[in-house]
Each structure stands twice: as structure tokens, then as C-alpha cells.
Write a protein that holds these residues in place. Structure first.
Motif: not given
Length: 918
Positions: A226-228, A357-358, A837-840, A863-868
């Protein structure tokens, strides 16, 4: 009666199937003398020989006997372990894409090497799936010795690896990892904009260890990335204003379930008010155009009518903070999902934070069904055989033990209440521990573990308590649970994958007692020799005292979990004992209800501390368990039915993304041109109905729409002056003009750059609308059950509306791509880079504890995990950001982030746990 008689004469179908494998087992054994005389290089060369045979048209079944014999000989030389015949049967079952049910201690980890090696020979990759990171790393390192000896490569997928490390692990012949990691990598791959940045290869074959845990227990909840979302504050406030005007007669609420529904009058009132607020499309509140509005309306109703300030939450420093209903503590950092938290924020008039949001999700059922072949192994699967076949089309085969089981399973004992039961359990444990018998106690929750621990302390019994949070520490404790007089309390999920060896485990004892010495050194071997002698003597004493005593403090809702606990005792023909203790306070026994004849009889006729036991009562409990299992199966089946609808659409979208990424310049240009042509066709058809005259056409509407989509106005007025004009001519001319405009635009850039631009526009539009579509389907699933009141089947309604929504999404994507390409302006010559990619956030909630066990890192306080993801290491937030004092970390460090103290554990399991207790 006759069925039982036939079975006693001819054996069960399972027995006959296992017996039919004996000729194949004999053929495997026939290769053993030939392979034993080969030197190491000759044995390793077997792999090259097998691959040549495959290239010449042989299939894996042809190679099976000699390949299995090769692995058996390699394991004997490298590990000092030779596969038993029953383990060979297990390997054949796995290779055939079936589930091998093998008792605890029968060596399932070694069994997997047989089918893994054989299926890795074609070079397409084999995935070995485990339940936790510790087992993935342990099994990979352990069995890689065999694979490496035979010339195959092994990779391991664990959290916090970079994309490069993951790609290398998936490129190996054999890849070990957890179900969560494999699933999240699949979802991440299908969010990327470049085929070269994807990490997984096409699916080939998977072996799932503890298959019942992964494909049944954990399959209750999906994997979600999910992401914002976009800011919807205005929508929440408008809906909240509507709800605040409702009267009690406009809705019905269920305090117990915390649910609320509108009455018929309430629905009519809501429709009028939402229409006045400009939020309703059409006239009917439950038209699918209003799915999102209905969802927010329901959440606003719950927020205003069901959730109370200072009871369910408090408002502190302008934030809504949840209060734990059991402990009364503030749960800072936790938020209600599905827009409920935002609805409460709107109710209280504080700042509304965007909901997550998913962006992508998948159930384990649909993830593992993508593998062309899948095998599984566990100690307990027969009770769920019907579900395995219905959902996954996999058969369960029960493999006989290498040595007959000698464990004694005693009848259950029943007590009036929990206090009586726990006193009796504590005394029984003390009796067995005093005579030198090890005791393993299974509880259903951490709370019950701690309660029993207090009773044991009062009895003066030395014991250890563990739960299923720290897998590596858990393995060390469980490995020593077979020592003389050892008492170990474990939740029923704990200790899986680690054998309890009577007398103790040499490797774990050396690690725990002498960590300063490295294996293989003279000092290590000298001490190991002494410890080995102690273990042999201790094992003899434990065997003389009856082996391991397994004591269950209550029955689980699933017979399979009870069988897992029982299976800890009686390993490899050892003696053992098991018994379950129950009381009327147990969760399962409450199924009978407090006013049943059974309950009244026990309460009125039993003295305090008195116990009863009978086969009738045990049978009644088993019947209750079967009912609960059937209900849980229905719940999981319903989850799959709804996800199947989304899964069909997910496949279409992901295949479309892959086609776009793989497409050459001509194919991409054709894709965009086809979308443009279809868009023009729809606009002209809508404005020029069939069999109508030009005077009846909506010329102004057509002009406006074409101008918006194509960035130019076609000379419609001039064309209409022609006598022979018809819709097909208009469409053809508009299409020609649009193609010419795009050709002129593309000429500004070199062909490679233009292709990259078109790819980027296609992928970004596809992803944006798919994300919105997922949100709409989530909201639809929340409310579609209301259709049952209209005598309609919710799942059928969901299928129909999901299909309509999907068609509408595809139409919208087509229009948006056409609009974006037509309106694009360029002031550069260099090729644009594809967007990051956005943070998720990744989440997978444990269905038993509610804990998020997705094992991600989530970017500290953001509160988000980065793509790399960073390489495998302990990540510490900067002290300047959070301060050195652990007391200041609460609320500033995310619960799933690595603890700033550097322990390597998640914050919620380390200092976050301390903060919560404080």
C-alpha cells in the motif's frame, strides 16, 4: 461396517498408493552400488550427464531413479545422512506435485533435497518455501552443501536484500525463502517500469515446507502493498456533515459487532442529502457509480454512532489516538484501516491524514496456484485434505514412519474451571519432571503461557517460556526441550522446523555453552566429544523414564494443531506420552454454550479440583473441532472466491504491463495508435447515432470531446457541407488528422526516445487506474453483502459489477493515454528516465495474533519502505532525528522499523515493547 472390513483386508487407498511405489524404490536402490564406487568428481559429474539426457529428449520421470540415488549418495558423503526408503517415498510424492504428510522427526528437510535436485536440473529454478527467515537461512546453508557438491547453485531470499542480491538469488538453481518474501517480490516486480529491474524468473516448481501453515493458516489474510492516497479531506468532511444530521430511526446498530446499517427511511434521507451535497451520481445510492461514497458513508456512520471519544479513542495534540479495548493503553502510531480513522478525524474536526491505499495485493491461494507444479510437506495435512484438493488441486499422501510409533495418547481430562485445570497441570508437570521426564507444554496463547508459568513457579518447577516471535532463540530452546527434567512452555505455533532430540542437541549445546570455539578446531572437537557422551547418557535416562511428555493445556479449534503438538513426542520410534487438559472456560468448549445439558451436568456434579475423562467427551470435542474447521474453510473459500474475480483482472493487467515492457518501437506505436483509433470511434459513434441524419448529430459535443482528447479541432462544419458525408468518413478523416499530428510530434524526438515516452505514458496510466480500481473493488466488497436483502447472491453481484468496473477502467485508460500523448510537449532531446516507484508499505497480518509479519523495513518514522531496499545490515536512525534516550523513541520510530538500539529486531519487539508496557 463393510468399508472398515474392506479396508482391513485390502488397505486404504493411501496404503495402496504407497505400496505401488515399492518397485520404484527398488530401482533407486539398484543404482546405489554403482554410485558408491565413483569418486567425488565422478559423482558430481552425474549432474552434467542428467542435463545432457534432458537435452536429448529424456523427461524428469526417466531420470528419477538414478537422480534420487545420486542425491542419496551425495548426502551420505557430505552430511553423513543416508535417505531412508520412506524418505525416498516422500521425495517421489513431492516430485509428483503432491503433499507428503510425514511425522515430526522423519527428516522432511532432507526429503526435499530429492525432488529439489531433480526439478532443478532443467535450469528453470526451484523455490523452497519456509515459514520464517531463520528456517530459510538454516535450511539453505545446510542443504546447499549437497547441492553444491553436485554442481548446483543455491540462493536465499531474506528481508532487506537489494534488488541485485534478490535477482542473483532467484537466478540460482535452487532458491530458499519465506512465503511472504516470494509473494511481495512478485507484487513489486509487477509495479516496476523496466523488465531488467524485475528480480523473479517465470514460475517453475515450488516445494512448500509446513504446507498446512502456509497454504491454510496464513492464507486467511492476503499480502498487501500500500501507499499514500490522494487527499480526500473534503469528501470525508461532506459525508460527516450528512451523517451528523441523521436521527436514531435512520439506522440500526449492533453494539457487539460494532456494525451499523441504514434503515429504508435512512437510505432515502441519505440519498436526498448526498444529492444536495453534490456527492451522488444518478438517483440510487447503491448504484456502482456510488460505491466509494457508500463506503465512506458507512465508515462515517460507524465513527459517529459507534465509536466514542475517551472510550475507543482520545484526541491528543490534534490527533486521534486509538485506545486498546483490553488494556486501556494508548496505541500511538496505530490507525484504523479502510478510511475509518479518517472518518473519526472528520468527526472530531482535527487534521485528516491521507489513508493508505492498496497498490497491489494477492492471496497466497492465487500466488501459489501460478506455479505449474507445487509440492508440500508437513506433519499434519490429512484433516485438511479436502481443502488442499478443492483450492490447489493437490493430493495428500500419508507416508509411513521409518520406525513404528510408540507414543501413548491418553484420554483428555476435564475440569470445572481454568484455575482447577492449571493447578492439576502444574502438579502433573512437577511429578513427571521430578522423575526425570522432559515435559513440553502447549498453550494456545502467550497470556495462557504466562498464567501457567505463575502456577509452575508456585509449585517450584524450573521451566522456560517461549512464543513464536523470535524464531532463532525459539529454535535453541526447543532443541533442548528433550533434556532430562526440562519443562518448556510453548504456544502451539512455536518451535516448528526444529526437532526435539531426547538428551539434547549437540550443535545447539555447543553454540550455547561454548560459543568461543569454532567447529572443526581441536578445542571444539575435544569438548564436543565430552558433550556427546553426556547426551548419550542423558538420552538413555530419558528413554527409561518414558520419553517426552507432551501436555496440551486446551484443545485448539483445529485438530491439525493438536496433532502437531502431539507429534513432537515419539520421534523416530522413541517412547512418549501425550494428554490434553480441558475446562468449561476453554474457548472451544464454549461452542457447547453455558446453558447446555453438558455444561450444567459438569458444574453441578463436579467438586472443585475433580477431573473426569471419557471417550464420549473426547468424541464430542472432536465433533466440535470438525464444525469449527468446516466454518473456517468456508471463510477461506469465500476469500478465494472474491479474490478469484480480482485475480483474473490482475493477470490481464500484469500481462499487459509485461507486453508493454517487452514491446519494440513498432509494437508500442501500434498499441498507442489502436487506442487512439478506438477512442475516435467511440466519440464519433456516440455523437452520430446509427441511421441518423447529419442534422441530428451532436456536432458541438463531438467537437468539444475531440478537442479535449486530441488537442486539435477538426473542421467538422466544412465536412458537414458535403452531401455524401457519413460517420465512417468523419471517423476516417479525424483519425488521419490525429495520426498526422502525432507523427509531427514524434519527429521532434529520436525514435528511441519517442518509444520510451509512449511506454512511460502507457505504464503510468495503467498503474494509476489499476490502483484506483483496486480501491473501488475494496469498497464494493465491503458493501456488496447488502444485496442479499434484495434476494441477490453477493458473489454474483460482485462478479458482475467488478466486470463492468474493469471494462470502464480499460475505456478510461484508452482515453487517458490518447489525451496524454496528444497534449504532450517536449523541450528536451535526451531520453527521459522511467519514474521511480513510489514509497510503499508491505503488510501481511498473522491471522492468529494480528501481528504484521511481513518482515519488511519501513523507512523509520516515515512509515514507508523504499523501492530499493538496503543490503542486509542493521539500520539505525540518526540520533539527531530521534534522540539518544529510548524514552523519546515512542511515536518517532515506526513499529516495524529496526530498533535504534542496534539489536537487529523490529522496534515493536524490542524497546517499543518496553515503551508500550510503560
Amino acid at each position: 461396517m463393510f468399508g472398515g472390513l474392506a479396508k482391513s483386508i485390502f488397505g486404504s487407498s493411501n496404503d495402496r498408493y504407497v505400496k505401488s511405489l515399492n518397485p520404484l524404490i527398488a530401482k533407486i536402490a539398484s543404482f546405489e552400488p554403482t554410485l558408491q564406487v565413483l569418486d567425488d568428481a565422478g559423482l558430481a559429474a552425474q549432474t552434467v550427464k542428467f542435463r545432457e539426457q534432458l537435452a536429448n529428449g529424456a523427461n524428469l520421470d526417466d531420470l528419477l531413479p538414478e537422480a534420487f540415488a545420486t542425491v542419496r549418495e551425495a548426502a551420505r558423503r557430505v552430511l553423513g545422512q543416508r535417505h531412508y526408503d520412506v524418505q525416498m517415498i516422500g521425495g517421489i510424492v513431492l516430485h509428483r506435485g503432491e503433499i507428503a504428510e510425514m511425522r515430526t522427526g522423519e527428516g522432511k528437510t532432507l526429503v526435499a533435497t530429492l525432488a529439489t535436485y531433480l526439478n532443478a536440473l532443467p535450469g528453470k529454478g526451484v523455490h523452497v518455501v519456509t515459514v520464517n527467515d531463520y528456517l530459510a537461512s538454516r535450511d539453505a546453508a545446510w542443504m546447499a552443501q549437497v547441492y553444491g557438491f553436485l554442481g548446483l547453485t543455491t540462493g536465499t531470499i531474506i528481508p532487506n536484500l537489494t534488488d541485485e542480491q534478490r535477482r542473483a538469488a532467484y537466478a540460482a538453481d535452487i532458491t530458499y525463502g519465506t512465503n511472504n518474501e516470494f509473494g511481495f517480490d512478485y507484487l513489486r516486480d509487477n509495479m516496476k517500469y523496466d523488465r531488467g529491474s524485475m528480480v523473479q524468473r517465470p514460475f517453475n516448481f515450488a516445494i512448500v515446507d509446513e504446507v498446512d501453515s502456509i497454504l491454510i493458516d496464513e492464507a486467511r489474510t492476503p499480502l498487501i502493498i500500500s501507499g499514500p492516497t490522494d487527499d480526500k479531506s473534503d469528501l470525508y468532511l461532506k459525508v460527516d456533515a450528512v451523517v451528523k444530521q441523521f436521527e436514531p430511526e435512520n439506522y440500526e446498530k449492533d453494539e457487539k459487532q460494532k456494525s451499523i446499517i441504514l434503515t429504508e427511511d435512512g437510505t432515502e434521507r441519505a440519498e436526498r442529502m448526498l444529492e444536495a451535497a453534490g456527492l451522488l451520481q444518478g438517483e440510487n445510492l447503491y448504484d456502482f457509480e456510488n460505491t466509494q461514497v457508500v463506503h465512506h458513508l458507512n465508515q462515517a456512520l460507524r465513527a459517529n454512532m459507534m465509536f466514542k471519544a475517551d472510550t475507543d479513542y482520545i484526541v491528543k495534540d490534534g490527533k486521534v489516538i486509538i485506545i486498546d479495548e483490553f488494556t486501556g493503553r494508548m496505541m500511538d502510531g496505530r490507525r484504523w484501516s479502510d478510511g475509518l480513522h479518517q472518518a473519526v478525524e472528520a468527526k472530531e474536526g482535527v487534521e485528516i491524514e491521507p489513508e493508505n491505499q492498496t497498490m497491489a495485493s494477492i492471496t497466497f491461494q492465487n500466488y501459489f496456484r501460478m506455479y505449474p507444479k507445487i509440492g508440500g510437506m508437513t506433519g499434519t495435512a490429512a484433516t485438511e485434505a479436502a481443502e488442499f484438493y478443492d483450492i490447489y488441486k493437490i493430493n495428500v499422501v500419508s507416508i509411513p514412519t521409518n520406525v513404528p510409533v510408540q507414543r501413548v495418547d491418553e484420554e483428555d481430562e476435564f475440569y470445572k474451571d481454568t484455575q482447577d485445570k492449571f493447578r492439576a497441570i502444574a502438579k502433573k508437570i512437577r511429578e513427571h519432571a521430578e522423575k526425570g521426564q522432559p515435559v513440553l507444554v502447549g498453550t494456545v496463547s502467550i497470556e495462557k503461557s504466562e498464567m501457567l508459568s505463575e502456577f509452575l513457579t508456585e509449585e517450584g518447577v524450573d521451566h522456560k517460556v517461549l512464543n513464536a516471535r523470535y524464531h532463532e532463540m525459539e529454535a535453541h530452546i526447543v532443541a533442548q526441550a528433550g533434556r532430562k527434567s526440562a519443562v518448556t512452555i510453548a504456544t502451539n505455533m512455536a518451535g516448528r522446523g526444529t526437532d526435539i532430540q531426547l538428551g539434547g542437541n549437540l550443535e545447539f549445546r555447543m553454540n550455547d555453552e561454548h560459543p568461543e570455539f569454532d567447529p572443526g578446531t581441536p578445542e571444539y572437537e575435544a569438548i564436543a566429544e565430552r558433550v556427546r557422551a553426556e547426551i548419550v547418557a542423558e538420552k538413555a535416562a530419558v528413554l527409561a523414564n518414558g520419553g517426552l511428555f507432551v501436555l496440551g493445556t486446551e484443545r485448539h479449534e483445529s485438530r491439525r494443531i493438536d496433532n502437531q503438538l502431539r507429534g513432537r513426542s515419539g520421534r523416530q520410534g522413541d517412547p512418549g506420552l501425550s494428554r490434553f487438559y480441558l475446562s468449561l472456560d476453554d474457548d472451544l468448549l464454549r461452542i457447547f454454550g453455558p446453558d447446555t445439558l453438558f455444561a450444567r451436568m459438569m458444574r453441578s456434579n463436579m467438586e472443585d479440583g475433580e477431573a473426569i475423562g471419557s471417550k464420549w467427551l473426547t468424541k464430542a470435542i472432536e465433533t466440535a473441532q470438525k464444525k469449527v474447521e468446516a466454518r473456517n474453510y468456508d471463510i477461506r473459500k469465500q476469500v478465494v472466491e472474491y479474490d478469484d474475480v480480482m485475480n483474473d483482472q490482475r493477470k490481464v493487467i500484469y500481462e499487459q504491463r509485461a507486453d508493454i515492457m517487452d514491446a519494440d518501437a513498432e509494437a508500442v506505436n501500434d498499441m498507442v495508435s489502436d487506442m487512439r483509433a478506438e477512442t475516435v470511434n467511440v466519440v464519433v459513434s456516440d455523437s452520430c447515432p446509427p441511421n441518423s441524419y447529419p442534422e441530428q448529430w451532436d456536432v458541438e459535443g463531438m467537437r468539444t470531446k475531440l478537442s479535449e482528447l486530441l488537442a486539435f479541432e477538426p473542421p467538422l462544419d466544412e465536412w458537414l457541407k458535403e452531401e455524401a458525408i457519413d460517420p465512417e468518413i468523419v471517423e476516417h478523416r479525424v483519425q488521419e488528422a490525429a495520426d498526422a499530428a502525432i507523427a509531427e510530434k514524434s519527429a521532434q524526438l529520436d525514435p528511441e526516445t519517442w518509444t520510451q515516452v509512449e511506454k512511460s505514458i502507457l505504464l503510468q496510466n495503467l498503474d494509476h487506474h489499476w490502483k484506483e480500481h483496486l480501491a473501488t473493488l475494496d469498497a464494493l466488497r465491503q458493501v456488496v453483502h447488502l444485496r442479499a436483502y434484495a434476494q441477490k447472491t453477493p458473489i454474483n453481484e460482485y462478479k458482475q459489477e467488478a466486470f463492468s468496473l474493469f471494462q470502464r477502467m480499460l475505456d478510461t485508460i484508452r482515453e487517458d493515454v490518447t489525451r496524454t500523448v496528444s497534449h504532450a510537449n517536449f523541450q528536451f532531446q535526451a531520453a527521459p528516465s522511467l519514474p521511480d516507484l513510489p514509497d510503499f508499505i508491505t503488510t501481511h497480518f498473522d491471522p492468529f495474533t494480528g501481528e504484521d509479519n511481513s518482515a519488511d523495513i519501513d523507512g523509520g518514522s516515515r512509515g514507508y519502505v523504499t523501492t530499493t531496499l538496503p543490503p542486509l545490515q542493521i539500520v539505525r536512525p540518526e540520533a539527531a532525528e530521534i534522540g539518544e534516550d529510548p524514552a523519546e523513541w515512542e511515536g518517532r520510530v515506526s513499529r516495524n522499523a529496526p530498533c535504534p538500539c542496534g539489536s537487529g529486531q523490529k522496534y515493536k519487539h524490542c524497546h517499543g515493547q518496553v515503551a508500550a508496557m510503560g
